[in-house]
Design an enzyme around this catalytic site. Sequence first.
Site, PDB file in Angstrom:
ATOM      1  N   GLU A   1      75.848  54.046   0.745  1.00 37.79           N
ATOM      2  CA  GLU A   1      74.571  54.257  -0.405  1.00 37.79           C
ATOM      3  C   GLU A   1      74.156  54.865  -0.070  1.00 37.79           C
ATOM      4  O   GLU A   1      74.188  55.994   1.512  1.00 37.79           O
ATOM      5  CB  GLU A   1      73.640  53.065  -0.703  1.00 37.79           C
ATOM      6  CG  GLU A   1      74.428  51.320  -1.236  1.00 37.79           C
ATOM      7  CD  GLU A   1      74.590  52.128  -2.663  1.00 37.79           C
ATOM      8  OE1 GLU A   1      73.960  53.007  -3.699  1.00 37.79           O
ATOM      9  OE2 GLU A   1      74.946  50.631  -3.587  1.00 37.79           O
TER      10      GLU A   1
ATOM     11  N   HIS B   1      76.255  58.223  -4.622  1.00 38.36           N
ATOM     12  CA  HIS B   1      77.125  57.344  -3.497  1.00 38.36           C
ATOM     13  C   HIS B   1      78.259  57.366  -4.311  1.00 38.36           C
ATOM     14  O   HIS B   1      78.471  57.949  -5.228  1.00 38.36           O
ATOM     15  CB  HIS B   1      76.954  55.677  -3.744  1.00 38.36           C
ATOM     16  CG  HIS B   1      76.739  55.307  -5.178  1.00 38.36           C
ATOM     17  ND1 HIS B   1      75.730  54.417  -5.834  1.00 38.36           N
ATOM     18  CD2 HIS B   1      78.246  54.825  -5.309  1.00 38.36           C
ATOM     19  CE1 HIS B   1      77.214  53.478  -6.837  1.00 38.36           C
ATOM     20  NE2 HIS B   1      78.103  53.757  -6.756  1.00 38.36           N
TER      21      HIS B   1
ATOM     22  N   ASN C   1      72.907  57.449  -7.594  1.00 40.97           N
ATOM     23  CA  ASN C   1      72.296  57.642  -6.617  1.00 40.97           C
ATOM     24  C   ASN C   1      73.302  58.860  -5.941  1.00 40.97           C
ATOM     25  O   ASN C   1      72.631  58.848  -4.254  1.00 40.97           O
ATOM     26  CB  ASN C   1      71.781  56.812  -6.419  1.00 40.97           C
ATOM     27  CG  ASN C   1      72.405  55.910  -5.839  1.00 40.97           C
ATOM     28  OD1 ASN C   1      73.247  55.854  -5.156  1.00 40.97           O
ATOM     29  ND2 ASN C   1      71.990  54.334  -4.964  1.00 40.97           N
TER      30      ASN C   1
ATOM     31  N   ASP D   1      87.323  50.212  -2.235  1.00 43.75           N
ATOM     32  CA  ASP D   1      86.338  49.504  -1.250  1.00 43.75           C
ATOM     33  C   ASP D   1      86.657  48.047  -2.583  1.00 43.75           C
ATOM     34  O   ASP D   1      87.084  48.155  -2.726  1.00 43.75           O
ATOM     35  CB  ASP D   1      84.537  50.260  -2.404  1.00 43.75           C
ATOM     36  CG  ASP D   1      84.188  50.685  -3.452  1.00 43.75           C
ATOM     37  OD1 ASP D   1      85.387  50.477  -4.298  1.00 43.75           O
ATOM     38  OD2 ASP D   1      84.362  51.524  -3.546  1.00 43.75           O
TER      39      ASP D   1
END
Length: 257
Positions: free
Chosen positions: A157, A152, A150, A81
């Site tokens: 997400e 990801h 979380n 990314d």
Amino acid sequence: MTTTTTAPVHTSSSLRVVVAADAESAAGMAAERISALIRSRPTAVLGVATGSTPSPVYRALQTLRRTEGLDLSQASAFALDEYVGIDPRRPQSYRSVIDGEVTRSLGLDPLRVAIPDGSAPDLVEAAHAYEESIRSAGGVDLQILGIGHNGHIGFNEPGSAHDSLTRAVDLTPETRRANARFFDGGIDDVPTQALTQGIGTILRAREIVLLAFGSGKAEAVARALEGSIDRSSPASALRRHQAVTILLDKAAASMVG
């Protein structure tokens, strides 16, 4: 739970979970697996991640390069990314991080290292081009991953489709807060979007190695390994892959039953 630096605590036909004594031991295992791949296939395609979790893997590879002559000069790499709109020359850009921690430190050919173009005027086209470049390279042989608090993976997400491809995404406040430590100005300096490989893109890698360290990752790890396989836990999609190794330290494994 049994803890070990050599044997899995959970094994299925596709998933292997290993609890190491500490993060450095886990990183060393990942580096040895990459080394074995490169020695058997010098032109292998690696998927590389950024952040604090994979950094010890790259340091361990540097050691293997120095002490055992590991040669990655013919290998290729694709980054997971990149932030949208960040100056690629800034030290916080993933282009800068990959250049320093992977390309130069490990002796890769810069022409064989690709990073999503977060500065592209047309992000849809940039995402499509990145997908095509991975396909044209024959796909990723081994993908290194971390996991967010979380759940990801990459910047996918919660709520991301498990068949999603490379695309621009909005970053949650939680993710931006977690990454603020890399930015001098705090969360206000953290970009609000990123260009990321999708979960579906990640799952096309022939082998995946995910690392997680510290108690702050324990809940996300437990949900990924033992909860429902659904969009609320992006990392849970890894349980559908044919060849995944999860490398944890004791703290990250503390909530796994």
